[in-house]
Scaffold this motif. Sequence first.
Motif, PDB file in Angstrom:
ATOM      1  N   GLY A  93      10.260  18.206  19.152  1.00  0.00           N
ATOM      2  CA  GLY A  93      10.608  17.336  18.033  1.00  0.00           C
ATOM      3  C   GLY A  93      10.294  15.875  18.252  1.00  0.00           C
ATOM      4  N   LYS A  94       9.508  15.563  19.305  1.00  0.00           N
ATOM      5  CA  LYS A  94       9.143  14.176  19.594  1.00  0.00           C
ATOM      6  C   LYS A  94       7.728  13.910  19.078  1.00  0.00           C
ATOM      7  CE  LYS A  94      11.949  14.073  23.751  1.00  0.00           C
ATOM      8  NZ  LYS A  94      11.944  13.995  25.202  1.00  0.00           N
ATOM      9  N   PRO A  95       7.464  12.672  18.593  1.00  0.00           N
ATOM     10  CA  PRO A  95       6.107  12.352  18.129  1.00  0.00           C
ATOM     11  C   PRO A  95       5.084  12.509  19.248  1.00  0.00           C
ATOM     12  CG  PRO A  95       7.651  10.666  17.434  1.00  0.00           C
ATOM     13  CD  PRO A  95       8.387  11.569  18.384  1.00  0.00           C
ATOM     14  N   ILE A  96       3.949  13.057  18.916  1.00  0.00           N
ATOM     15  CA  ILE A  96       2.877  13.240  19.896  1.00  0.00           C
ATOM     16  C   ILE A  96       2.240  11.882  20.143  1.00  0.00           C
ATOM     17  CG2 ILE A  96       0.622  14.288  20.319  1.00  0.00           C
ATOM     18  CD1 ILE A  96       1.610  16.698  18.711  1.00  0.00           C
ATOM     19  N   ALA A  97       2.261  11.438  21.400  1.00  0.00           N
ATOM     20  CA  ALA A  97       1.738  10.116  21.739  1.00  0.00           C
ATOM     21  C   ALA A  97       0.280  10.184  22.167  1.00  0.00           C
ATOM     22  CB  ALA A  97       2.578   9.496  22.857  1.00  0.00           C
ATOM     23  N   GLY A  98      -0.142  11.296  22.688  1.00  0.00           N
ATOM     24  CA  GLY A  98      -1.499  11.414  23.199  1.00  0.00           C
ATOM     25  C   GLY A  98      -2.443  12.025  22.185  1.00  0.00           C
ATOM     26  N   SER A  99      -3.516  12.573  22.691  1.00  0.00           N
ATOM     27  CA  SER A  99      -4.471  13.236  21.818  1.00  0.00           C
ATOM     28  C   SER A  99      -4.895  14.543  22.478  1.00  0.00           C
ATOM     29  CB  SER A  99      -5.682  12.346  21.588  1.00  0.00           C
ATOM     30  OG  SER A  99      -6.349  12.100  22.818  1.00  0.00           O
ATOM     31  N   TYR A 100      -5.539  15.379  21.706  1.00  0.00           N
ATOM     32  CA  TYR A 100      -6.066  16.635  22.222  1.00  0.00           C
ATOM     33  C   TYR A 100      -7.553  16.435  22.449  1.00  0.00           C
ATOM     34  CZ  TYR A 100      -1.699  18.827  20.777  1.00  0.00           C
ATOM     35  OH  TYR A 100      -0.388  19.164  20.641  1.00  0.00           O
ATOM     36  N   ALA A 101      -7.995  16.626  23.684  1.00  0.00           N
ATOM     37  CA  ALA A 101      -9.405  16.452  23.985  1.00  0.00           C
ATOM     38  C   ALA A 101      -9.827  17.459  25.049  1.00  0.00           C
ATOM     39  CB  ALA A 101      -9.679  15.037  24.484  1.00  0.00           C
ATOM     40  N   SER A 102     -11.077  17.928  24.921  1.00  0.00           N
ATOM     41  CA  SER A 102     -11.651  18.845  25.882  1.00  0.00           C
ATOM     42  C   SER A 102     -13.166  18.770  25.740  1.00  0.00           C
ATOM     43  CB  SER A 102     -11.164  20.273  25.616  1.00  0.00           C
ATOM     44  OG  SER A 102     -11.896  21.192  26.401  1.00  0.00           O
ATOM     45  N   THR A 122       0.873  -1.162   0.000  1.00  0.00           N
ATOM     46  CA  THR A 122       0.000   0.000   0.000  1.00  0.00           C
ATOM     47  C   THR A 122       0.915   1.218   0.000  1.00  0.00           C
ATOM     48  OG1 THR A 122      -1.677  -1.185   1.254  1.00  0.00           O
ATOM     49  CG2 THR A 122      -1.842   1.212   1.224  1.00  0.00           C
ATOM     50  N   VAL A 123       0.681   2.094  -0.959  1.00  0.00           N
ATOM     51  CA  VAL A 123       1.533   3.266  -1.151  1.00  0.00           C
ATOM     52  C   VAL A 123       0.655   4.503  -1.065  1.00  0.00           C
ATOM     53  CG1 VAL A 123       3.267   4.313  -2.655  1.00  0.00           C
ATOM     54  CG2 VAL A 123       2.842   1.861  -2.792  1.00  0.00           C
ATOM     55  N   ARG A 124       1.170   5.534  -0.443  1.00  0.00           N
ATOM     56  CA  ARG A 124       0.411   6.780  -0.295  1.00  0.00           C
ATOM     57  C   ARG A 124       1.283   7.964  -0.675  1.00  0.00           C
ATOM     58  NH1 ARG A 124      -3.514   7.553   4.336  1.00  0.00           N
ATOM     59  NH2 ARG A 124      -4.895   8.616   2.942  1.00  0.00           N
ATOM     60  N   GLY A 125       0.689   8.920  -1.353  1.00  0.00           N
ATOM     61  CA  GLY A 125       1.412  10.124  -1.742  1.00  0.00           C
ATOM     62  C   GLY A 125       1.055  11.280  -0.846  1.00  0.00           C
ATOM     63  N   GLY A 126       1.571  12.432  -1.155  1.00  0.00           N
ATOM     64  CA  GLY A 126       1.269  13.633  -0.374  1.00  0.00           C
ATOM     65  C   GLY A 126       2.420  14.002   0.516  1.00  0.00           C
ATOM     66  N   ALA A 127       2.872  15.211   0.403  1.00  0.00           N
ATOM     67  CA  ALA A 127       4.018  15.663   1.184  1.00  0.00           C
ATOM     68  C   ALA A 127       3.680  15.716   2.661  1.00  0.00           C
ATOM     69  CB  ALA A 127       4.464  17.037   0.699  1.00  0.00           C
ATOM     70  N   GLY A 128       4.354  14.917   3.436  1.00  0.00           N
ATOM     71  CA  GLY A 128       4.228  14.973   4.885  1.00  0.00           C
ATOM     72  C   GLY A 128       3.115  14.149   5.501  1.00  0.00           C
ATOM     73  N   TRP A 129       2.170  13.661   4.724  1.00  0.00           N
ATOM     74  CA  TRP A 129       1.042  12.946   5.331  1.00  0.00           C
ATOM     75  C   TRP A 129       1.450  11.644   6.000  1.00  0.00           C
ATOM     76  CZ3 TRP A 129      -3.267  15.171   6.517  1.00  0.00           C
ATOM     77  CH2 TRP A 129      -3.700  16.254   5.787  1.00  0.00           C
ATOM     78  N   ARG A 130       2.559  11.058   5.592  1.00  0.00           N
ATOM     79  CA  ARG A 130       2.978   9.795   6.177  1.00  0.00           C
ATOM     80  C   ARG A 130       3.802   9.988   7.451  1.00  0.00           C
ATOM     81  NH1 ARG A 130       6.468  11.210   2.303  1.00  0.00           N
ATOM     82  NH2 ARG A 130       8.666  10.903   2.677  1.00  0.00           N
ATOM     83  N   LEU A 131       4.106  11.248   7.799  1.00  0.00           N
ATOM     84  CA  LEU A 131       4.979  11.534   8.924  1.00  0.00           C
ATOM     85  C   LEU A 131       4.181  11.777  10.201  1.00  0.00           C
ATOM     86  CD1 LEU A 131       7.354  14.021   7.072  1.00  0.00           C
ATOM     87  CD2 LEU A 131       7.681  11.573   7.442  1.00  0.00           C
ATOM     88  N   PRO A 132       4.732  11.383  11.356  1.00  0.00           N
ATOM     89  CA  PRO A 132       4.037  11.663  12.622  1.00  0.00           C
ATOM     90  C   PRO A 132       4.051  13.151  12.938  1.00  0.00           C
ATOM     91  CG  PRO A 132       6.199  10.752  13.054  1.00  0.00           C
ATOM     92  CD  PRO A 132       5.994  10.685  11.567  1.00  0.00           C
TER      93      PRO A 132
END
Length: 105
Positions: A85-94, A69-79
């Motif tokens: 500079g660390k990947p966000i592990a949680g989520s934003y919720a309120s 499975t291949v996907r295009g788009g600049a940056g969409w595959r990146l965390p």
Amino acid sequence: MSTLGTARILVADVQVPPSGAWFATVSLDSSTLPALGATVLTVGDLQLPGAIIRADWDDAPNGGRPIATVRGGAGWRLPILDKAGKPIAGSYASASGVKLSTVLA
């Protein structure tokens, strides 16, 4: 001829939506799985830069072929990264909702 990186493609299903990133599922003429990550999908004269986001063997009864499975788009595959500079592990919720400006900040 069509290729994914250097591997010859046997069958390709490429979707180019009206908006958003293109994506494809390809069956490869190879004896090894392709590595995940950046690649180029070439169909005739068209070259589509993207990333392999999933690779596995098909379920043919006499031995499978690699599928990807291949996907295009600049940056969409990146965390998404936080300010450090660390990947966000949680989520934003309120309970009252979260503004886009809060996430981007």
